[in-house]
Design a protein around this motif. Structure first.
Motif, short mmCIF file in Angstrom:
data_model
loop_
_atom_site.label_atom_id
_atom_site.label_comp_id
_atom_site.label_asym_id
_atom_site.label_seq_id
_atom_site.Cartn_x
_atom_site.Cartn_y
_atom_site.Cartn_z
N VAL A 75 0.83 -1.20 0.00
CA VAL A 75 0.00 0.00 0.00
C VAL A 75 0.87 1.26 0.00
N CYS A 76 2.05 1.20 0.61
CA CYS A 76 2.96 2.35 0.56
C CYS A 76 3.46 2.58 -0.87
N LEU A 77 3.83 1.51 -1.57
CA LEU A 77 4.24 1.65 -2.97
C LEU A 77 3.10 2.20 -3.82
N PHE A 78 1.89 1.72 -3.57
CA PHE A 78 0.73 2.17 -4.34
C PHE A 78 0.47 3.65 -4.11
N MET A 79 0.52 4.08 -2.85
CA MET A 79 0.26 5.50 -2.56
C MET A 79 1.38 6.38 -3.09
N PHE A 80 2.61 5.86 -3.12
CA PHE A 80 3.71 6.60 -3.75
C PHE A 80 3.42 6.81 -5.23
N LEU A 81 2.96 5.76 -5.90
CA LEU A 81 2.63 5.87 -7.32
C LEU A 81 1.47 6.83 -7.55
N ILE A 82 0.48 6.81 -6.64
CA ILE A 82 -0.64 7.74 -6.76
C ILE A 82 -0.14 9.18 -6.65
N GLY A 83 0.71 9.44 -5.68
CA GLY A 83 1.28 10.78 -5.54
C GLY A 83 2.11 11.18 -6.74
N LEU A 84 2.84 10.21 -7.30
CA LEU A 84 3.69 10.48 -8.46
C LEU A 84 2.85 10.81 -9.69
N HIS A 85 1.72 10.13 -9.84
CA HIS A 85 0.88 10.34 -11.02
C HIS A 85 -0.08 11.53 -10.85
N LEU A 86 -0.23 12.04 -9.64
CA LEU A 86 -1.17 13.13 -9.41
C LEU A 86 -0.76 14.36 -10.21
N ASP A 87 -1.66 14.84 -11.01
CA ASP A 87 -1.40 16.01 -11.86
C ASP A 87 -1.62 17.28 -11.03
N GLY A 173 -8.22 15.56 5.08
CA GLY A 173 -9.15 15.13 6.11
C GLY A 173 -8.62 13.98 6.94
N ASP A 174 -7.91 13.05 6.31
CA ASP A 174 -7.39 11.92 7.06
C ASP A 174 -6.25 12.33 7.98
N VAL A 175 -5.44 13.28 7.56
CA VAL A 175 -4.39 13.77 8.45
C VAL A 175 -5.01 14.38 9.71
N LEU A 176 -6.09 15.16 9.52
CA LEU A 176 -6.78 15.74 10.67
C LEU A 176 -7.39 14.65 11.54
N ALA A 177 -7.98 13.63 10.90
CA ALA A 177 -8.60 12.55 11.66
C ALA A 177 -7.56 11.75 12.44
N TRP A 178 -6.41 11.49 11.83
CA TRP A 178 -5.37 10.75 12.54
C TRP A 178 -4.78 11.58 13.68
N ALA A 179 -4.76 12.89 13.50
CA ALA A 179 -4.32 13.75 14.61
C ALA A 179 -5.29 13.62 15.78
N MET A 250 5.31 10.26 13.33
CA MET A 250 4.45 11.36 13.74
C MET A 250 3.10 10.89 14.27
N GLY A 251 2.82 9.60 14.15
CA GLY A 251 1.53 9.09 14.60
C GLY A 251 0.54 8.92 13.48
N LEU A 252 0.94 9.27 12.24
CA LEU A 252 0.10 9.05 11.07
C LEU A 252 0.46 7.69 10.48
N HIS A 253 -0.28 7.29 9.46
CA HIS A 253 0.06 6.04 8.78
C HIS A 253 1.21 6.29 7.81
N ALA A 254 2.01 5.26 7.57
CA ALA A 254 3.15 5.39 6.65
C ALA A 254 2.70 5.76 5.23
N ILE A 255 1.45 5.46 4.87
CA ILE A 255 0.98 5.76 3.52
C ILE A 255 1.01 7.25 3.22
N PHE A 256 0.87 8.09 4.24
CA PHE A 256 0.89 9.53 4.01
C PHE A 256 2.28 9.98 3.60
N GLY A 257 3.31 9.42 4.24
CA GLY A 257 4.67 9.76 3.85
C GLY A 257 4.98 9.29 2.45
#
Length: 386
Positions: A75-87, A173-179, A250-257
């Motif tokens: 899921v970390c690799l997938f979210m990295f790819l999503i961030g990379l492809h985000l226009d 929103g998820d960053v706020l929720a995890w906080a 930081m207490g967030l999920h690794a997927i955010f990084g």
């Protein structure tokens, strides 16, 4: 890893890959994203059926940590790819809309979830009342960030303005929720350091303002079609891992990084990486690693203990989850001038509650969190509302 663990792990992976492919294909034929079939497959292979005999046979206790590790990496690799492809151009001029929609899509379901918790707490057996109320509020506010990204990818919406905006809203929103979760865990006696989440904003600023220009200069010094074993590839892999570890600290999920580092990666000078490496990573993620993540989430859901009362609670939770997330996103969109049709589209996308996060929430709140029979209806919210 013990040699005796390798064989059952490989068998479990084979079952997961085949089941995910079959149920994913069935879901697509029914007009649903493949991820729905994968989550349902996890539930079917979990402890719900036959008294838990299936997971005890296919996924014994000694292989589950390895499955969890593979799932997290995938899921970390997938979210990295999503961030990379985000226009980035899709979000230009929409920062106010993304911020307002994110806050509204979190506050409204959080408030409704807290009110629902006050009602459910009257039945007893909910542990510490304050922690339970906050748990339900956060559970209704969090969005399935990886699930939403997978749906947008499957539906071909990841490169559209509405898809990019929905993904940005879910991330904020998820960053706020995890906080909030960090605070809830501290109140429930879970320990931790809630103040660490304050580092996420300067961390994102450093990634975009410092790391990205450095990576761009580094890529510019390499030949456009240079060797893929060079400095750029190593820097990218190390940066991805360190960024994921940073948000985890930081207490967030690794997927955010992982997602933030993908966003921070330069778009120019890495054509060889994009053309020759990333397609293979995407295929490996889609075929094996991501199904492990989504099916592993379903494996943790036990529906065998649901009774009439629990189904009634599930109906209330579903009502709060759907109306809260959809209504909050729709209201935020309308406040910022988004047309009703697009606001409704945002609401439909952002309403995906975080199945995997909800399971994690329950675990982090023990002891003093909700009792297992009450957590099970919450676990159902993700598959049903997606």
């Amino acid at each position: 890893m013990s040699p005796h663990t390798v064989a059952p792990l490989l068998l479990g992976l084979a079952v997961i890959v085949v089941t995910a492919w079959l149920l994913g294909m069935l879901a697509r034929r029914l007009g649903q994203p493949a991820v729905i079939g994968e989550i349902v497959g996890g539930v079917l292979l979990g402890p719900t059926l036959f008294g838990g005999a299936i997971p005890r046979t296919l996924f014994p206790a000694e292989v589950r940590p390895s499955l969890t590790l593979l799932a997290d990496i995938g899921v970390c690799l997938f979210m990295f790819l999503i961030g990379l492809h985000l226009d980035h151009t899709l979000l230009r001029g929409q920062s106010r809309t993304a911020s307002v929609v994110s806050v509204c899509a979190m506050l409204l379901p959080f408030g409704l979830g807290a009110l629902l918790a006050l009602y459910l707490a009257g039945g007893g057996g909910t542990g510490d009342r304050v922690a339970f109320v906050l748990f339900m509020g956060v559970a209704m506010a969090v969005t399935a960030f990886p699930v939403l990204a997978r749906i947008l990818t499957d539906k071909g919406l990841i490169d559209t303005p509405i898809g990019g905006l929905a993904l940005a809203c879910a991330a904020v929103g998820d960053v706020l929720a995890w906080a909030l979760l960090a605070v809830v865990a501290a109140l429930a006696g879970g320990g931790g350091h809630p103040w660490r989440v304050l580092f996420v904003v300067p961390f994102a600023a450093v990634l975009l303002g410092v790391v990205r220009p450095l990576l761009a200069r580094l890529a510019a010094r390499r030949p456009v079609s240079g060797p893929l074993t060079g400095v750029v590839l190593v820097a990218g892999a190390a940066g991805l891992l360190l960024s994921a570890q940073a948000t985890s600290w930081m207490g967030l999920h690794a997927i955010f990084g992982a997602f933030l580092f993908g966003v921070a990666m330069p778009r120019e000078g890495v054509s060889a990486l994009r053309e020759r490496v990333l397609p293979w990573i995407e295929r490996i993620c889609a075929v094996m690693l991501l199904p492990v993540f989504f099916m592993a989430a379903g494996l943790k859901v036990d529906l065998s203990r649901l009774d009439t009362v629990a189904f009634g609670e599930l109906a209330l939770i579903l009502l709060v989850a759907v109306t809260g997330k959809f209504g909050g996103a729709y209201l935020g969109g309308r406040v910022t001038g988004v047309r009703p049709r697009h606001s409704a589209g945002l609401g439909r996308l952002v309403k995906t509650p975080g199945l995997n996060q909800l399971i994690g929430l329950a675990g982090r709140l023990e002891p003093g969190g909700p009792t297992p029979p009450l957590v099970s209806p919450v676990d159902l919210v993700g598959p049903v509302t997606t």
